[in-house]
Design a protein around this motif. Structure first.
Motif, mmCIF file in Angstrom:
data_model
loop_
_atom_site.group_PDB
_atom_site.id
_atom_site.type_symbol
_atom_site.label_atom_id
_atom_site.label_comp_id
_atom_site.label_asym_id
_atom_site.label_seq_id
_atom_site.Cartn_x
_atom_site.Cartn_y
_atom_site.Cartn_z
ATOM 1 N N ASP A 133 0.818 -1.210 0.000
ATOM 2 C CA ASP A 133 0.000 0.000 0.000
ATOM 3 C C ASP A 133 0.850 1.257 0.000
ATOM 4 N N ARG B 174 0.636 4.902 -5.887
ATOM 5 C CA ARG B 174 0.436 4.731 -4.453
ATOM 6 C C ARG B 174 1.535 5.487 -3.706
ATOM 7 N N ARG C 204 0.243 9.818 3.322
ATOM 8 C CA ARG C 204 -0.731 9.729 2.235
ATOM 9 C C ARG C 204 -1.611 10.976 2.140
#
Length: 333
Positions: A210, A228, A275
């Protein structure tokens, strides 16, 4: 898939008669270039650290490498495949030989662009709900063993907390070195981390992750095709560039947030910034530049154009203007 063992009689028969040779590493010195044969070099991703002739000014980095011999072998290449214009400039500089650069994209990245399947999580028993954090460091030329412990893996796994699985993939040259014998193997045995160093196909590991945490490994250029998050852990950047050299200042042109210490690395994950919108913005610029010709059809393009002789179609990836500053930097470096 049919295969032969290097050095076997069948290998000698095949190499004596084959028309096309495809390789992604330094070519065997004993492989003769026959008239009419075609040598295609796919390379192992996009170059960040110095390669080929550029190692002549880096005595520590070229230890064990015969650079003039490497250049003689490179002079047998007919085609050099590139995934971006940066790679085209670098390979032509690092290997000033008689090959032709071809903007096909990187065949190794087709599976990433097309969203291939991976059973990596199932094989290692990783819960589908876990966030898989892949840590993939590169080797260090300023250490004789090539390995430096930049991250305390047990601490990092603990700091990530529940719901996260830390997967470690060492550089292939360190697979049988002290990096595993001095702790990674034991941590994997105890279930603290997953050791993916021996996985034969790096794409299976990338597809399962991830987020990628790396330092200066070229795997970041491949992983960027997945769009990602990427975190760069650059706590020894000055030492790395002094010993090996780099074509890009990855701390200034990063694919995501840059951590210059373990404290910063841990904070990025604890805060969730790994993120965030800034991470996505940095990644978008990085992908536009370095995933330029990767459109998921690189292997097909190579077969159709270089093996079958069909016209070369334009890659369908994102197009960006020529970066004159990069060309000038590579010429003057």
């Amino acid at each position: 898939m049919e295969h032969v063992i290097v050095g076997s009689r069948r290998y000698l028969e095949v190499t004596a008669r084959a028309n096309f040779f495809v390789n992604d590493v330094n070519w065997p010195g004993a492989l003769a270039k026959r008239p009419g044969s075609v040598h295609i070099h796919t390379h192992q991703g996009t170059p960040l650290k110095y390669m080929g002739a550029d190692l002549l000014d880096k005595p520590g980095a070229r230890l064990g490498f015969d650079v003039p011999q490497m250049l003689r072998r490179a002079d047998r290449w007919d085609y050099s495949l590139v995934a971006n214009r940066h790679s085209e400039l670098v390979w032509e500089r690092a290997y000033p030989c008689h090959f032709t650069s071809v903007r096909t994209g990187s065949p190794r990245n087709d599976v990433l662009v097309n969203g291939g399947d991976s059973d990596f999580r199932q094989r290692y028993g990783i819960p589908e709900t876990d966030t898989v954090v892949l840590y993939a460091p590169t080797r260090r030329d300023y250490r004789r063993t090539g390995h430096v412990d930049r991250v305390d893996l047990a601490r990092f796994a603990a700091d990530l907390g529940a719901g996260h699985t830390l997967v470690v993939r060492l550089h292939p040259s360190l697979a049988n070195g002290p990096a595993r014998g001095m702790g990674l193997t034991e941590l994997a045995r105890r279930g603290i981390v997953v050791d993916a160093t021996d996985e034969p196909h790096v794409a299976d590991v990338l597809l399962a992750a991830d987020v990628l945490v790396t330092d200066y490994s070229s795997v970041m250029f491949d992983y960027a095709n997945l769009d990602r998050p990427i975190v760069v852990h650059a706590d020894d950047w000055p030492a790395f560039t002094a010993s090996r050299g780099a074509y890009v200042d990855i701390t200034a042109e990063a694919p995501g947030h840059v951590a210059c210490s373990y404290r910063e690395l841990a904070w990025l994950f604890a805060s969730g910034c790994w993120r965030d919108e800034e991470s996505a913005r940095l990644r978008a610029g990085f992908r536009a530049r370095y995933c330029e010709f990767d459109d998921g059809r690189a292997a097909e393009r190579v077969v159709r154009t270089l093996l079958l002789g069909e016209p070369m179609p334009e890659p369908g990836a994102v197009r960006i203007p020529e970066q004159a500053s990069e060309r000038d930097a590579l010429t003057s470096a």
